[in-house]
Design a protein around this motif. Structure first.
Motif, PDB file in Angstrom:
ATOM      1  N   VAL A 245       3.691   2.196   8.322  1.00 49.72           N
ATOM      2  CA  VAL A 245       3.733   0.648   8.222  1.00 49.72           C
ATOM      3  C   VAL A 245       4.673   0.549   7.136  1.00 49.72           C
ATOM      4  O   VAL A 245       5.705  -0.517   7.502  1.00 49.72           O
TER       5      VAL A 245
ATOM      6  N   GLN B  67       9.309   8.365   3.307  1.00 55.60           N
ATOM      7  CA  GLN B  67       9.888   7.921   4.376  1.00 55.60           C
ATOM      8  C   GLN B  67      10.627   6.617   4.049  1.00 55.60           C
ATOM      9  O   GLN B  67      11.578   6.390   4.683  1.00 55.60           O
TER      10      GLN B  67
ATOM     11  N   THR C 161      -7.677   2.041  10.687  1.00 59.29           N
ATOM     12  CA  THR C 161      -8.237   2.871   9.641  1.00 59.29           C
ATOM     13  C   THR C 161      -8.803   1.645   8.715  1.00 59.29           C
ATOM     14  O   THR C 161      -9.962   1.910   8.130  1.00 59.29           O
TER      15      THR C 161
ATOM     16  N   LYS D  80      -3.536 -10.666   5.682  1.00 60.79           N
ATOM     17  CA  LYS D  80      -2.867 -10.026   4.445  1.00 60.79           C
ATOM     18  C   LYS D  80      -1.657  -9.138   4.290  1.00 60.79           C
ATOM     19  O   LYS D  80      -0.783  -9.326   3.755  1.00 60.79           O
TER      20      LYS D  80
ATOM     21  N   ARG E 278      -0.357   8.790  -1.788  1.00 61.73           N
ATOM     22  CA  ARG E 278       0.376   7.910  -1.189  1.00 61.73           C
ATOM     23  C   ARG E 278       1.846   7.881  -1.182  1.00 61.73           C
ATOM     24  O   ARG E 278       2.401   6.826  -1.923  1.00 61.73           O
ATOM     25  N   PRO E 279       2.507   8.927  -0.651  1.00 67.57           N
ATOM     26  CA  PRO E 279       3.883   9.209  -0.817  1.00 67.57           C
ATOM     27  C   PRO E 279       4.714   8.002  -0.301  1.00 67.57           C
ATOM     28  O   PRO E 279       4.141   7.460   0.717  1.00 67.57           O
TER      29      PRO E 279
ATOM     30  N   PHE F 129      -6.556   6.134  -1.698  1.00 67.26           N
ATOM     31  CA  PHE F 129      -7.286   7.279  -0.677  1.00 67.26           C
ATOM     32  C   PHE F 129      -6.495   8.295  -0.818  1.00 67.26           C
ATOM     33  O   PHE F 129      -6.103   8.956   0.276  1.00 67.26           O
TER      34      PHE F 129
END
Ligand code: EPU
Length: 427
Positions: A165, A126, A305, A22, A122-123, A119
């Protein structure tokens, strides 16, 4: 609401074939935008996130020909807009990969803030820092829309504050056409990063170092259409390996890259399971009781995770007390309350969970809180005494192809009941 009905306590035996990854395919489909002719993508998992990515490509104007359940041909040369529609972006996290791809190819992207599993915060700072370093103008968010544009991206050195990622993928996508050399330091090293780099290189990109901390991308003038087969899904494989342990069964998980599974294999062995590795398959069996162990989630090659909720189910039935340290996400223990309904004894304190093993989980009505949390509920139900009903299964189906059929194939008693069937039964 559709649901799974699972009658537990049946040891699973047999072979499961793993689908394409996925998290690789959701990066590779947006990357097709960068090609100037038809791409053929093979071994695509047949999951909801893939349908969403294809719908986004379709909405941009790409010409899509579905060859079979796992193969698609996409002609990106017909793309007419660089704006991703809101209703599609909110369906999956990875819709933000269209920012890097559209910016790289057209110098302009308008993509709504993405949806996806919750979760905590979720910035994407970056990602945006990366685009700005390459010379893009990134506009302040307006109406939930992220907008970036440039006349010409220029290669630069970008140090990521954490090995993200998503930021690594997005910067790679934007940088393939940038003038000169882009260097991503503290890059993510997950198998899907390497798969994306391999796909881009097959199209004619010049990317080196994927799979290490430093990725170097030399900009090229053109990328051509290519045929590419997606790698097997590490987390789907890990989930079926865990199913063998949870039910004290014996499953051969086929079409995998055993190297990608090492951190999972090591933990299952530490718990007392047997794992045999072959070229493209692993056999997992667990005749006896399992032992406690401690788990800390880490970026690759650490323990993923995305396997944390599934291993928590195994630990909840292991002898002794285990500690889970979730070091990647702030809030990935939302499934614990559901597991407690089934008799698990787990205390959560911030990013730590203390799991006291119990001898037996018991069936209960539960919910999939997100994709991997949902997979964990399926594992718990397969092991539990009695019949468990799992609601909110749309999360599970975002990432697991044919999970019901695959589990039935190894002897599980699992049914998917649609809302209409459930209402008809009540009437
Ligand atoms: N982070 C920032 N700023 C950023 C980006 C990330 O602070 O700009 C933080 C995140 O908040 C998090 C950490 O860095 O604490 C790592 O986030 P990362 O960017 O690596 O995660 P992601 O790209 O959003 C991907 C997977 C997730 C998986 C994580 C970690 C995809 C589509 N998603 O998310 O997969 O949990 O990497 O490995 O590849 C799943 O498949 O169930 C799933 C959630």
């Amino acid at each position: 609401m559709d649901k799974y009905v699972i009658c537990g306590e049946k040891p699973l035996h047999g072979t499961v074939d793993i689908s394409g990854a996925k998290n690789a395919v959701v990066a590779i489909l947006p990357a097709v935008v960068l090609a100037n002719s038809i791409c053929r993508i093979e071994n695509m998992p047949n999951i909801a996130d893939v349908s969403t990515a294809l719908e986004i490509l379709d909405a941009l104007g790409a010409n899509i020909r579905r060859i079979d359940r796992h193969t698609v041909e996409i002609d990106p040369s017909t793309i007419v807009t660089q704006t991703v529609p809101h209703d599609l972006a909110k369906k999956m996290r990875a819709s933000y990969y269209f920012i890097g791809a559209l910016l790289g190819r057209y110098g302009r992207a308008r993509v709504p803030m993405p949806g996806g599993c919750n979760f905590g915060v979720r910035p994407i700072d970056q990602h945006l820092k990366g685009f700005a370093s390459l010379g893009a103008q990134v506009f302040p968010m307006k109406d939930g829309m992220i907008e970036a544009q440039t006349d010409q991206l220029v290669g630069n050195s970008i140090y990521l504050d954490m090995a993200s990622v998503g930021a690594t993928v997005n910067i790679m996508l934007a940088a393939v056409y940038a003038e000169g050399m882009t260097v991503i330091e503290n890059a993510a090293k997950e198998p899907h990063i390497v798969d994306l780099a391999n796909f881009l290189n097959t199209m004619g990109a010049d990317i080196r170092g994927a799979g290490t901390d430093v990725i170097k991308i030399r900009g090229v003038a053109r990328l051509y259409g290519a045929t590419y087969s997606i790698i097997p899904d590490q987390i789907e494989a890990g989930t079926y390996m865990a199913a063998a342990v949870a039910t004290h069964g014996d499953i051969t998980v086929r079409n995998v890259i055993p190297k990608h599974l090492e951190s999972i294999t090591a933990k299952l062995q530490e718990m007392g399971a047997q794992v045999e590795e072959f070229d493209e398959e692993v056999r997992v069996y667990c005749p006896g009781p399992t032992r406690h162990c401690n788990v800390k989630t880490m970026p690759h090659p650490g323990f993923p995770t995305d396997m944390q909720p599934q291993i928590a189910v195994l630990l909840s039935m292991a002898q002794g007390t285990s500690i889970i340290n979730e070091s990647v996400w702030d809030n990935r223990f939302r499934y614990v309350d559901e597991l407690r309904r089934m008799g698990a004894e787990i205390q959560v304190d911030g990013k730590l969970a203390v799991v006291q093993g119990v001898s037996q989980l018991m069936a209960a009505p539960v919910k999939a809180m997100d994709l991997r949390a949902g997979a964990a509920m399926v594992l718990a139900a397969l092991a539990a005494k009695g019949t468990t009903e799992i609601e909110e299964i749309q999360y599970i189906e975002r990432g697991y192809e044919d999970i019901v059929e695959k589990l039935r194939g190894v002897g599980a008693d699992i049914r998917r009941v649609t809302e209409t069937e459930a209402i008809a039964k009540q009437a």
